[in-house]
Each structure stands twice: as structure tokens, then as C-alpha cells.
Write a protein that holds these residues in place. Structure first.
Motif, PDB file in Angstrom:
ATOM      1  N   ASN A 234       0.818  -1.222   0.000  1.00 32.76           N
ATOM      2  CA  ASN A 234       0.000   0.000   0.000  1.00 32.76           C
ATOM      3  C   ASN A 234       0.850   1.270   0.000  1.00 32.76           C
ATOM      4  OD1 ASN A 234      -2.424  -1.296  -0.060  1.00 32.76           O
ATOM      5  ND2 ASN A 234      -3.073  -0.750   2.009  1.00 32.76           N
ATOM      6  N   GLY A 235       2.118   1.143   0.445  1.00 34.02           N
ATOM      7  CA  GLY A 235       3.015   2.290   0.451  1.00 34.02           C
ATOM      8  C   GLY A 235       3.430   2.730  -0.936  1.00 34.02           C
ATOM      9  N   ARG A 236       3.227   1.853  -1.933  1.00 33.67           N
ATOM     10  CA  ARG A 236       3.480   2.239  -3.317  1.00 33.67           C
ATOM     11  C   ARG A 236       2.583   3.423  -3.684  1.00 33.67           C
ATOM     12  NH1 ARG A 236       4.213  -1.290  -7.446  1.00 33.67           N
ATOM     13  NH2 ARG A 236       4.172   0.632  -8.691  1.00 33.67           N
ATOM     14  N   GLY A 237       3.109   4.354  -4.383  1.00 30.67           N
ATOM     15  CA  GLY A 237       2.330   5.538  -4.746  1.00 30.67           C
ATOM     16  C   GLY A 237       2.404   6.584  -3.654  1.00 30.67           C
ATOM     17  N   LYS A 238       2.143   6.170  -2.420  1.00 30.59           N
ATOM     18  CA  LYS A 238       2.252   7.104  -1.293  1.00 30.59           C
ATOM     19  C   LYS A 238       3.697   7.585  -1.163  1.00 30.59           C
ATOM     20  CE  LYS A 238       1.451   7.437   3.720  1.00 30.59           C
ATOM     21  NZ  LYS A 238       0.491   8.543   3.714  1.00 30.59           N
ATOM     22  N   MET A 239       4.640   6.635  -1.271  1.00 26.19           N
ATOM     23  CA  MET A 239       6.043   7.000  -1.183  1.00 26.19           C
ATOM     24  C   MET A 239       6.435   7.931  -2.323  1.00 26.19           C
ATOM     25  SD  MET A 239       9.249   6.333  -2.636  1.00 26.19           S
ATOM     26  CE  MET A 239       9.025   4.790  -3.523  1.00 26.19           C
ATOM     27  N   GLU A 240       6.011   7.594  -3.541  1.00 28.86           N
ATOM     28  CA  GLU A 240       6.338   8.440  -4.687  1.00 28.86           C
ATOM     29  C   GLU A 240       5.760   9.842  -4.518  1.00 28.86           C
ATOM     30  OE1 GLU A 240       5.479   5.212  -4.766  1.00 28.86           O
ATOM     31  OE2 GLU A 240       5.641   4.373  -6.782  1.00 28.86           O
ATOM     32  N   SER A 241       4.544   9.899  -3.984  1.00 32.25           N
ATOM     33  CA  SER A 241       3.891  11.189  -3.764  1.00 32.25           C
ATOM     34  C   SER A 241       4.651  12.017  -2.734  1.00 32.25           C
ATOM     35  CB  SER A 241       2.445  10.961  -3.310  1.00 32.25           C
ATOM     36  OG  SER A 241       1.774  12.186  -3.145  1.00 32.25           O
ATOM     37  N   LEU A 242       5.135  11.370  -1.673  1.00 26.05           N
ATOM     38  CA  LEU A 242       5.901  12.076  -0.643  1.00 26.05           C
ATOM     39  C   LEU A 242       7.206  12.631  -1.203  1.00 26.05           C
ATOM     40  CD1 LEU A 242       5.334   9.606   2.339  1.00 26.05           C
ATOM     41  CD2 LEU A 242       4.661  12.021   2.301  1.00 26.05           C
ATOM     42  N   VAL A 243       7.885  11.831  -1.992  1.00 26.71           N
ATOM     43  CA  VAL A 243       9.140  12.288  -2.598  1.00 26.71           C
ATOM     44  C   VAL A 243       8.873  13.454  -3.552  1.00 26.71           C
ATOM     45  CG1 VAL A 243      11.040  11.653  -4.138  1.00 26.71           C
ATOM     46  CG2 VAL A 243      10.315  10.070  -2.341  1.00 26.71           C
ATOM     47  N   VAL A 311       0.164  11.500  -9.134  1.00 25.51           N
ATOM     48  CA  VAL A 311       0.339  10.272  -8.348  1.00 25.51           C
ATOM     49  C   VAL A 311      -0.716  10.204  -7.250  1.00 25.51           C
ATOM     50  CG1 VAL A 311       1.886   9.004  -6.809  1.00 25.51           C
ATOM     51  CG2 VAL A 311       2.800  10.099  -8.869  1.00 25.51           C
ATOM     52  N   TYR A 312      -0.953  11.324  -6.589  1.00 24.13           N
ATOM     53  CA  TYR A 312      -1.961  11.372  -5.519  1.00 24.13           C
ATOM     54  C   TYR A 312      -3.323  10.943  -6.053  1.00 24.13           C
ATOM     55  CZ  TYR A 312      -4.870  13.432  -1.811  1.00 24.13           C
ATOM     56  OH  TYR A 312      -5.788  13.628  -0.807  1.00 24.13           O
ATOM     57  N   ASP A 313      -3.690  11.483  -7.207  1.00 25.50           N
ATOM     58  CA  ASP A 313      -4.996  11.155  -7.797  1.00 25.50           C
ATOM     59  C   ASP A 313      -5.081   9.687  -8.205  1.00 25.50           C
ATOM     60  OD1 ASP A 313      -6.289  13.512  -7.467  1.00 25.50           O
ATOM     61  OD2 ASP A 313      -6.030  14.242  -9.508  1.00 25.50           O
ATOM     62  N   LEU A 314      -3.949   9.114  -8.628  1.00 24.74           N
ATOM     63  CA  LEU A 314      -3.955   7.709  -9.030  1.00 24.74           C
ATOM     64  C   LEU A 314      -4.270   6.772  -7.872  1.00 24.74           C
ATOM     65  CD1 LEU A 314      -0.836   7.517 -11.390  1.00 24.74           C
ATOM     66  CD2 LEU A 314      -3.195   7.033 -12.032  1.00 24.74           C
ATOM     67  N   ILE A 315      -3.824   7.147  -6.674  1.00 26.04           N
ATOM     68  CA  ILE A 315      -3.952   6.204  -5.545  1.00 26.04           C
ATOM     69  C   ILE A 315      -5.054   6.558  -4.558  1.00 26.04           C
ATOM     70  CG2 ILE A 315      -1.516   5.564  -5.699  1.00 26.04           C
ATOM     71  CD1 ILE A 315      -1.021   7.294  -3.212  1.00 26.04           C
ATOM     72  N   LYS A 316      -5.596   7.768  -4.633  1.00 28.20           N
ATOM     73  CA  LYS A 316      -6.517   8.191  -3.572  1.00 28.20           C
ATOM     74  C   LYS A 316      -7.777   7.332  -3.488  1.00 28.20           C
ATOM     75  CE  LYS A 316      -8.875  11.801  -6.277  1.00 28.20           C
ATOM     76  NZ  LYS A 316     -10.118  11.055  -6.462  1.00 28.20           N
TER      77      LYS A 316
END
Length: 458
Positions: A234-243, A311-316
Motif C-alpha cells: 500500500n506504500g506504493r504511490g504514497k512513497m512516490e507522492s511524498l518524494v 500520483v496522488y490522484d492515481l492512488i486516492k
């Protein structure tokens, strides 16, 4: 319909091309880290307490030798990822299987491609964040040197873009430097959050064999493994968004710096002159020297923020567990990082080569710029501030003889034009560089031990 056999099944050609997307192209940036992640996974499998042994010590050495060979090919741009591979992960497995036979078929034991792409992107982000920190420190250093060189040069300080109070070139330049150094704190925070090893999640739910997730984390010099295997996915996408969020803060600073350069190099200001080699000409107007670098930095700030929001929109709205939507985040992630780094690299030498027109800066002062300073001087002589305020407002003609150079010399408190602490900037820049050195040294040492050859490979 034409079909193609792949490692994970026979797929219609059009479906294969659609689902592979740009991975075949983008994953070239992940070849080395995918091999490093695989080396750690195979090393862990070789120590797993099961009988019969999954991977022997000799087999481990064979696999790692094959991985080192692939890394060497990648450095020469000779490693090919085919459409039938779909991505770097299966390309590496195919290559090892071709070279090692059944041994190559063992390397995927106890892991999923979810595992692989998650660890690849975290290892990629590690390297990219360290490079970004190094480049941000270089620009902060250039801005600080620029400010120190012109510390005593007065500059009109503006609010609402209108003349406000006496300021200095040193104050202007180091304001941007300090902003960038705060952005480095955000980059380091992103680095620390990213510094967790997701290997062992498999398809998000763990495996029924006694894998050692702490070992793989240690082998890859991560600070720790992610604890919950479902969150590792689940951290996939979230990590990219944070970076990307940290990158977009860097770009916010750079965009404002670029905007200032565009304003203050206009003939109407003429405060600074950009080096001609950083400007472009016009196809019709022979005299033009355009600040295209600055304009593109400003535009790329929007692109990086758009990547973060993309990225945020992809995972939200994604449900728990892996969803293929995440594949679309990779390009945004890589593009946002690349744009940020490109801007940092181009601005540092531009700042170093920019010229300051001291006379134009002095000529930019009008008597009203000194109004606030004069009112505060009257307060120091005992007049209530509001009375001083109105007195100066009604007697601006009294300010006509004030010298801007002398005016800024009175501002000596902490952080003021003549109260800038140059060691503060020097120490913060040095701290960023030291963080990069230590983290890079730690990682390179771990990978050298893992691969059995000096890393980075020469």
C-alpha cells in the motif's frame, strides 16, 4: 488475434503492448537497482533454514555473478528489455535463466513483482534524493557566495512589488538560499520515510516460508524493513507522492528565484545581468537575449507539482492491495525528479555568472524608501510610533539626502542586511553534504559486500 508467449503466460500482442506501457523504456533506469535487490533476495534465500536448501552458497555466487554481469551491460547500454519481458524484473529473470538454467527459475521464490518494483523504486529514490540534496546544496552555496560578495550593495526591498524599505543584494540572495536549505530538510525527511525495505511482502500478504525480512533490509542498507507486509504494498504511490512533494517544494523556491531574475534583469530595473550563454536569441529580433532558462524553471515547477498531484490522484481511490493503476505513477515519479534535478543543475552556474549593477541598484532608491527607517529613528529619539509615522508621511522631502549604502549599515541585528550570519549558511550547507556523503558511503559499502565487487562498478 496474434499472441505472444511470456514468462507469466501467453498474451494477445495488443494487450501485451497496452499493459506493458512505457515500462520497457522507463525500466532501463531500474536495471542496476533491480539486480541489487535480487542479489539481496537470493542471499536471503540461501540462508533460509529449510531442507532441502533452496539456494546453495555456490548457487548464490553464480546468481550474483550473473547479476553483476547484467549491471555491467546496463552501464554500457547493452542490456535489452523486450516487450515480451514486460518489465525489467522479468528481463533479468529471463537473462539469468538463459545463463544458469533451472537456477534462474528459482530466484523469484517467495517474492512478487510487487516486491521488486517496490524495492526498485525505493532504491532508485534513495539515489535520486541524495543526488538532489547534493545539487540543492551546490545552488545554496552559489546563492550564499553571491550574497556575501554583494553584502554591502543596497537594493530596494519591495512589498506588493512596490518600493518598501532599504534592503541588500546579500539579503535577497540568501533568502532564496535559506529557503532551499529548508527544502533540503523536506528532502531528508522524504529520504528517511523512503528508507524502509518492502521486500518480503510478496503479493501483499507474506509467504508461508521462513524468510528473513530484516536480513534483506540490512543487506540493502535500509534503516529498517516496513513492518506490515500489506502496507509495504500500500506504500506504493504514497512513497512516490511524498518524494515528489519534497521535490515540488524545491521547485517552489526555484520558481520564485527564476521569477526574480526575470524581473530584475528587465531594462527597466537593470539590477542584474544574466550571462549571455544562459540566454537564447530570437528568430526575428537580432538584439534579443531572452531569459528562457528562468522561464522554463518557472514552467517546470508546475510540471513537478502536477506529477505529485497526478500520483496522488492515481492512488486516492485505490482499494487496499495492489492495483495496476500504480504503473502509471512510475513515469510521473521519474519525470518529476528529473525536472527538479535539471533545474538545480542549470541554476547554480547561472547564479555564479550573473553580474550585479551596483549603480542601477542605488539609482532605484527614491526618498520614500527610507520612510519607515526614519520613523523608527524618531521612535528611538522618544517620539511615539504613530506620531513618527504621520510626521514622516507629511515630510518625505526630508529624506532626499539619505545614502542607501549607509542606510543598510544600520541594520545589523540577526538576519538583517548587515547582520547575516555567514557561518549559519556554511554550516547548514556542510551538514547537507555530510548527510549525502554518509548515506552514500553506507549504501556503497553494503552493496560492495553483497555483490562481492566494488560498487559503484567502474
Amino acid at each position: 488475434m496474434a499472441k505472444q508467449k511470456t514468462t507469466v503466460g501467453t498474451i494477445d500482442n495488443k494487450v501485451l503492448a497496452f499493459t506493458a506501457g512505457r515500462d520497457v523504456e522507463l525500466d532501463h533506469a531500474l536495471i542496476t537497482v533491480d539486480c541489487i535487490g535480487t542479489a539481496a533476495h537470493v542471499a536471503m534465500l540461501s540462508k533460509m533454514p529449510v531442507k532441502p536448501q533452496l539456494i546453495t552458497e555456490d548457487e548464490r555466487k553464480q546468481v550474483i555473478a550473473g547479476l553483476v554481469e547484467i549491471i555491467g551491460l546496463a552501464q554500457q547500454n547493452k542490456f535489452k528489455i523486450k516487450l515480451a519481458d514486460q518489465d525489467v524484473h522479468l528481463a533479468v529473470e529471463r537473462t539469468l535463466t538463459k545463463k544458469l538454467g533451472d537456477l534462474g527459475k528459482k530466484i523469484h521464490t517467495c517474492r512478487s513483482r510487487n516486491d521488486q518494483v517496490a524495492v526498485d523504486l525505493r532504491l532508485y529514490a534513495k539515489e535520486q534524493l541524495l543526488e538532489t540534496l547534493e545539487e540543492a546544496a551546490a545552488l545554496a552555496s552559489a546563492l550564499t557566495a553571491f550574497g556575501k560578495k554583494h553584502e554591502g550593495v543596497p537594493m530596494v526591498g519591495r512589498t506588493h512589488m512596490q518600493p518598501g524599505m532599504p534592503s541588500s543584494v546579500g539579503l535577497w540572495a540568501t533568502a532564496h538560499a535559506e529557503s532551499l536549505l529548508d527544502d533540503c530538510v523536506a528532502l531528508v525527511n522524504a529520504y528517511e520515510l523512503n528508507d524502509q525495505c518492502p521486500l518480503g511482502s510478496a503479493a501483499s500478504y507474506g509467504v508461508p516460508l521462513p524468510i528473513d525480512r530484516q536480513l534483506t533490509s540490512d543487506l540493502l542498507a535500509f534503516s529498517r524493513p516496513t513492518h506490515n507486509v500489506l502496507y509495504a504494498n500500500n506504500g506504493r504511490g504514497k512513497m512516490e507522492s511524498l518524494v515528489l512533494g519534497a521535490m515540488s517544494q524545491v521547485m517552489l523556491t526555484l520558481s520564485r528565484l527564476a521569477q526574480d531574475f526575470m524581473l530584475f534583469t528587465m531594462p527597466e530595473f537593470n539590477y542584474f545581468k544574466l550571462p549571455s550563454e544562459f540566454c537564447t536569441g530570437s528568430s526575428i529580433m537580432p538584439q534579443k537575449q531572452n531569459p528562457d532558462v528562468c522561464e522554463l524553471v518557472r514552467a517546470k515547477a508546475s510540471r513537478v507539482k502536477a506529477a505529485e498531484l497526478g500520483v496522488y490522484d492515481l492512488i486516492k481511490g485505490s482499494p487496499t492491495g495492489y492495483n495496476r493503476d500504480l504503473q502509471e505513477a512510475k513515469e510521473l515519479f521519474m519525470e518529476g525528479i528529473a525536472a527538479t534535478r535539471a533545474c538545480l543543475r542549470i541554476l547554480a552556474p547561472m547564479v555564479q555568472a550573473t553580474k550585479v549593477n551596483k549603480q542601477a541598484l542605488i539609482d532605484g532608491f527614491t526618498p520614500d524608501v527610507f520612510a519607515t527607517d526614519r520613523a523608527l529613528e524618531l521612535v528611538g529619539e522618544g517620539m511615539p510610533f504613530r506620531d513618527a509615522y504621520h510626521y514622516v508621511k507629511e515630510n518625505l522631502h526630508e529624506l532626499e539626502s539619505i545614502d542607501p549604502v549607509e542606510a543598510i549599515k544600520l541594520k545589523t541585528h540577526l538576519g538583517a542586511p548587515l547582520g547575516l550570519d555567514w557561518d549559519y549558511f556554511k554550516d547548514r550547507i556542510a551538514a547537507v553534504k555530510e548527510t549525502v556523503r554518509e548515506e552514500r558511503k553506507l549504501f556503497n559499502k553494503a552493496v560492495t559486500k553483497l555483490l562481492g565487487v566494488k560498487y559503484p562498478l567502474v
